[in-house]
Design a protein around this motif. Structure first.
Motif, PDB file in Angstrom:
ATOM      1  N   PHE A  62     -19.180   9.563   0.500  1.00 24.30           N
ATOM      2  CA  PHE A  62     -19.588  10.123   1.790  1.00 24.30           C
ATOM      3  C   PHE A  62     -18.906  11.460   2.083  1.00 24.30           C
ATOM      4  O   PHE A  62     -19.559  12.416   2.484  1.00 24.30           O
ATOM      5  CB  PHE A  62     -19.288   9.118   2.911  1.00 24.30           C
ATOM      6  N   CYS A  63     -17.564  11.517   1.851  1.00 22.83           N
ATOM      7  CA  CYS A  63     -16.843  12.749   2.193  1.00 22.83           C
ATOM      8  C   CYS A  63     -16.170  13.406   0.983  1.00 22.83           C
ATOM      9  O   CYS A  63     -15.568  14.463   1.118  1.00 22.83           O
ATOM     10  CB  CYS A  63     -15.800  12.467   3.271  1.00 22.83           C
ATOM     11  N   ALA A  64     -16.251  12.766  -0.194  1.00 17.97           N
ATOM     12  CA  ALA A  64     -15.693  13.275  -1.462  1.00 17.97           C
ATOM     13  C   ALA A  64     -14.168  13.275  -1.502  1.00 17.97           C
ATOM     14  O   ALA A  64     -13.573  13.873  -2.383  1.00 17.97           O
ATOM     15  CB  ALA A  64     -16.252  14.660  -1.797  1.00 17.97           C
ATOM     16  N   HIS A  65     -13.531  12.579  -0.557  1.00 20.42           N
ATOM     17  CA  HIS A  65     -12.076  12.443  -0.597  1.00 20.42           C
ATOM     18  C   HIS A  65     -11.685  11.687  -1.860  1.00 20.42           C
ATOM     19  O   HIS A  65     -12.384  10.771  -2.281  1.00 20.42           O
ATOM     20  CB  HIS A  65     -11.579  11.707   0.661  1.00 20.42           C
ATOM     21  N   GLU A  66     -10.561  12.070  -2.466  1.00 21.43           N
ATOM     22  CA  GLU A  66     -10.157  11.526  -3.765  1.00 21.43           C
ATOM     23  C   GLU A  66      -9.632  10.088  -3.723  1.00 21.43           C
ATOM     24  O   GLU A  66      -9.680   9.402  -4.732  1.00 21.43           O
ATOM     25  CB  GLU A  66      -9.078  12.416  -4.392  1.00 21.43           C
ATOM     26  N   ASN A  67      -9.134   9.634  -2.600  1.00 25.25           N
ATOM     27  CA  ASN A  67      -8.483   8.324  -2.574  1.00 25.25           C
ATOM     28  C   ASN A  67      -9.231   7.309  -1.719  1.00 25.25           C
ATOM     29  O   ASN A  67      -9.691   7.610  -0.621  1.00 25.25           O
ATOM     30  CB  ASN A  67      -7.051   8.453  -2.049  1.00 25.25           C
ATOM     31  N   SER A  68      -9.305   6.096  -2.264  1.00 29.99           N
ATOM     32  CA  SER A  68      -9.878   4.981  -1.520  1.00 29.99           C
ATOM     33  C   SER A  68      -9.027   3.752  -1.805  1.00 29.99           C
ATOM     34  O   SER A  68      -8.330   3.677  -2.817  1.00 29.99           O
ATOM     35  CB  SER A  68     -11.332   4.736  -1.927  1.00 29.99           C
ATOM     36  N   GLN A  69      -9.116   2.798  -0.913  1.00 34.47           N
ATOM     37  CA  GLN A  69      -8.326   1.580  -1.036  1.00 34.47           C
ATOM     38  C   GLN A  69      -9.254   0.407  -1.331  1.00 34.47           C
ATOM     39  O   GLN A  69     -10.302   0.259  -0.701  1.00 34.47           O
ATOM     40  CB  GLN A  69      -7.582   1.359   0.278  1.00 34.47           C
ATOM     41  N   VAL A  70      -8.863  -0.438  -2.301  1.00 29.73           N
ATOM     42  CA  VAL A  70      -9.647  -1.626  -2.625  1.00 29.73           C
ATOM     43  C   VAL A  70      -9.385  -2.679  -1.548  1.00 29.73           C
ATOM     44  O   VAL A  70      -8.244  -3.057  -1.297  1.00 29.73           O
ATOM     45  CB  VAL A  70      -9.277  -2.170  -4.028  1.00 29.73           C
ATOM     46  N   LYS A  71     -10.450  -3.136  -0.897  1.00 25.57           N
ATOM     47  CA  LYS A  71     -10.345  -4.149   0.157  1.00 25.57           C
ATOM     48  C   LYS A  71     -10.641  -5.553  -0.361  1.00 25.57           C
ATOM     49  O   LYS A  71     -10.131  -6.531   0.148  1.00 25.57           O
ATOM     50  CB  LYS A  71     -11.312  -3.822   1.314  1.00 25.57           C
ATOM     51  N   ASP A  72     -11.533  -5.642  -1.371  1.00 24.66           N
ATOM     52  CA  ASP A  72     -11.925  -6.940  -1.915  1.00 24.66           C
ATOM     53  C   ASP A  72     -12.357  -6.733  -3.356  1.00 24.66           C
ATOM     54  O   ASP A  72     -12.987  -5.731  -3.681  1.00 24.66           O
ATOM     55  CB  ASP A  72     -13.073  -7.526  -1.090  1.00 24.66           C
TER      56      ASP A  72
ATOM     57  N   ARG B 139     -15.983  -4.309  -6.562  1.00 26.29           N
ATOM     58  CA  ARG B 139     -14.873  -3.937  -5.681  1.00 26.29           C
ATOM     59  C   ARG B 139     -15.410  -3.281  -4.411  1.00 26.29           C
ATOM     60  O   ARG B 139     -16.195  -2.344  -4.474  1.00 26.29           O
ATOM     61  CB  ARG B 139     -13.935  -2.963  -6.382  1.00 26.29           C
ATOM     62  N   ARG B 140     -14.972  -3.796  -3.256  1.00 19.00           N
ATOM     63  CA  ARG B 140     -15.278  -3.167  -1.972  1.00 19.00           C
ATOM     64  C   ARG B 140     -14.128  -2.228  -1.677  1.00 19.00           C
ATOM     65  O   ARG B 140     -12.961  -2.607  -1.753  1.00 19.00           O
ATOM     66  CB  ARG B 140     -15.382  -4.210  -0.848  1.00 19.00           C
ATOM     67  N   ARG B 141     -14.451  -0.983  -1.392  1.00 15.52           N
ATOM     68  CA  ARG B 141     -13.440   0.036  -1.164  1.00 15.52           C
ATOM     69  C   ARG B 141     -13.619   0.666   0.208  1.00 15.52           C
ATOM     70  O   ARG B 141     -14.717   0.660   0.756  1.00 15.52           O
ATOM     71  CB  ARG B 141     -13.534   1.131  -2.230  1.00 15.52           C
ATOM     72  N   GLN B 142     -12.524   1.245   0.710  1.00 14.89           N
ATOM     73  CA  GLN B 142     -12.579   1.979   1.976  1.00 14.89           C
ATOM     74  C   GLN B 142     -11.895   3.321   1.770  1.00 14.89           C
ATOM     75  O   GLN B 142     -10.776   3.389   1.241  1.00 14.89           O
ATOM     76  CB  GLN B 142     -11.891   1.209   3.097  1.00 14.89           C
ATOM     77  N   CYS B 143     -12.574   4.383   2.180  1.00 18.62           N
ATOM     78  CA  CYS B 143     -12.053   5.735   2.053  1.00 18.62           C
ATOM     79  C   CYS B 143     -10.868   5.910   3.002  1.00 18.62           C
ATOM     80  O   CYS B 143     -10.933   5.535   4.173  1.00 18.62           O
ATOM     81  CB  CYS B 143     -13.141   6.756   2.377  1.00 18.62           C
ATOM     82  N   GLU B 144      -9.781   6.499   2.491  1.00 19.05           N
ATOM     83  CA  GLU B 144      -8.593   6.729   3.313  1.00 19.05           C
ATOM     84  C   GLU B 144      -8.806   7.856   4.321  1.00 19.05           C
ATOM     85  O   GLU B 144      -8.124   7.910   5.341  1.00 19.05           O
ATOM     86  CB  GLU B 144      -7.392   7.039   2.421  1.00 19.05           C
ATOM     87  N   ALA B 145      -9.771   8.755   4.061  1.00 16.57           N
ATOM     88  CA  ALA B 145      -9.993   9.893   4.953  1.00 16.57           C
ATOM     89  C   ALA B 145     -11.001   9.584   6.062  1.00 16.57           C
ATOM     90  O   ALA B 145     -10.696   9.719   7.241  1.00 16.57           O
ATOM     91  CB  ALA B 145     -10.461  11.100   4.162  1.00 16.57           C
ATOM     92  N   CYS B 146     -12.205   9.123   5.688  1.00 13.67           N
ATOM     93  CA  CYS B 146     -13.257   8.934   6.696  1.00 13.67           C
ATOM     94  C   CYS B 146     -13.451   7.471   7.097  1.00 13.67           C
ATOM     95  O   CYS B 146     -14.176   7.178   8.038  1.00 13.67           O
ATOM     96  CB  CYS B 146     -14.585   9.534   6.224  1.00 13.67           C
ATOM     97  N   GLY B 147     -12.864   6.548   6.349  1.00 10.92           N
ATOM     98  CA  GLY B 147     -12.957   5.131   6.695  1.00 10.92           C
ATOM     99  C   GLY B 147     -14.236   4.450   6.221  1.00 10.92           C
ATOM    100  O   GLY B 147     -14.435   3.255   6.465  1.00 10.92           O
ATOM    101  N   ALA B 148     -15.120   5.184   5.554  1.00 12.37           N
ATOM    102  CA  ALA B 148     -16.382   4.599   5.087  1.00 12.37           C
ATOM    103  C   ALA B 148     -16.094   3.552   4.011  1.00 12.37           C
ATOM    104  O   ALA B 148     -15.146   3.668   3.234  1.00 12.37           O
ATOM    105  CB  ALA B 148     -17.289   5.692   4.525  1.00 12.37           C
ATOM    106  N   ARG B 149     -16.919   2.513   3.986  1.00  9.87           N
ATOM    107  CA  ARG B 149     -16.793   1.465   2.963  1.00  9.87           C
ATOM    108  C   ARG B 149     -17.912   1.612   1.943  1.00  9.87           C
ATOM    109  O   ARG B 149     -19.037   1.949   2.291  1.00  9.87           O
ATOM    110  CB  ARG B 149     -16.853   0.088   3.607  1.00  9.87           C
ATOM    111  N   PHE B 150     -17.596   1.332   0.678  1.00  2.00           N
ATOM    112  CA  PHE B 150     -18.585   1.396  -0.391  1.00  2.00           C
ATOM    113  C   PHE B 150     -18.181   0.424  -1.491  1.00  2.00           C
ATOM    114  O   PHE B 150     -17.064  -0.083  -1.513  1.00  2.00           O
ATOM    115  CB  PHE B 150     -18.754   2.825  -0.910  1.00  2.00           C
ATOM    116  N   THR B 151     -19.131   0.147  -2.388  1.00  2.00           N
ATOM    117  CA  THR B 151     -18.917  -0.817  -3.466  1.00  2.00           C
ATOM    118  C   THR B 151     -18.943  -0.103  -4.814  1.00  2.00           C
ATOM    119  O   THR B 151     -19.771   0.775  -5.040  1.00  2.00           O
ATOM    120  CB  THR B 151     -20.036  -1.890  -3.447  1.00  2.00           C
TER     121      THR B 151
END
Length: 153
Positions: free
Chosen positions: A5-15, A27-39
């Motif tokens: 969504f925002c091309a930020h380099e880091n995301s956190q694995v949530k599940d 893996r469900r991830r959440q972007c550390e910058a914009c908070g968007a979730r993606f798989t």
């Protein structure tokens, strides 16, 4: 992993959990910058595959392209995405474990045809119409007739 969504380099694995067929990790991830979730999906790759086209061109094997072409053939046939993923995983596994890393496109087409024939005859005919380059209605008739006869035998 880069955020789509925002091309930020880091995301956190949530599940994290295996897919139904066990061939990948979802893996469900959440972007550390914009908070968007993606798989994302993580798969084992035994070897890099190169597809040898009929005109001698070479392309890297594209799993997503294979999923898309099979999905088109299966549209409105009651075949769910898990069945398609299982078929594609099986084809990819066969390709990676046999021969070298260069695979003729015709071999991939034949493996898809075999898989679809066992899964759904209409999807099989749809895929064949593109793969075998049907030009006229009689091409469909002949091929469908052969499929019907084989089903009775």
């Amino acid at each position: 992993m880069r955020c789509p969504f925002c091309a930020h380099e880091n995301s956190q694995v949530k599940d994290s959990r295996p897919t139904e067929d066990g061939a990948a990790i979802r893996r469900r991830r959440q972007c550390e910058a914009c908070g968007a979730r993606f798989t994302t999906f993580e798969r084992i790759q035994l070897r890099e595959l190169t597809v040898l086209k009929s005109d001698e061109r070479r392309q890297l094997f594209d799993r997503d392209k294979l999923v898309r072409s099979i999905t088109v053939a299966c549209r409105k046939r009651g075949i769910d995405s898990a069945q398609i993923e299982q078929l594609v995983s099986g084809i990819q596994r066969q390709l990676e474990t046999q021969g070298d890393g260069e695979v003729p496109a015709s071999r991939i087409g034949e493996l898809v045809m075999d898989g679809l024939k066992a899964l759904d005859s209409v999807a099989y005919i749809r895929f064949a119409s593109v793969y075998k380059d049907f030009r006229e209605a009689k091409d469909f008739e002949e091929f469908a007739g052969n499929v019907s006869e084989a089903g009775r035998g």
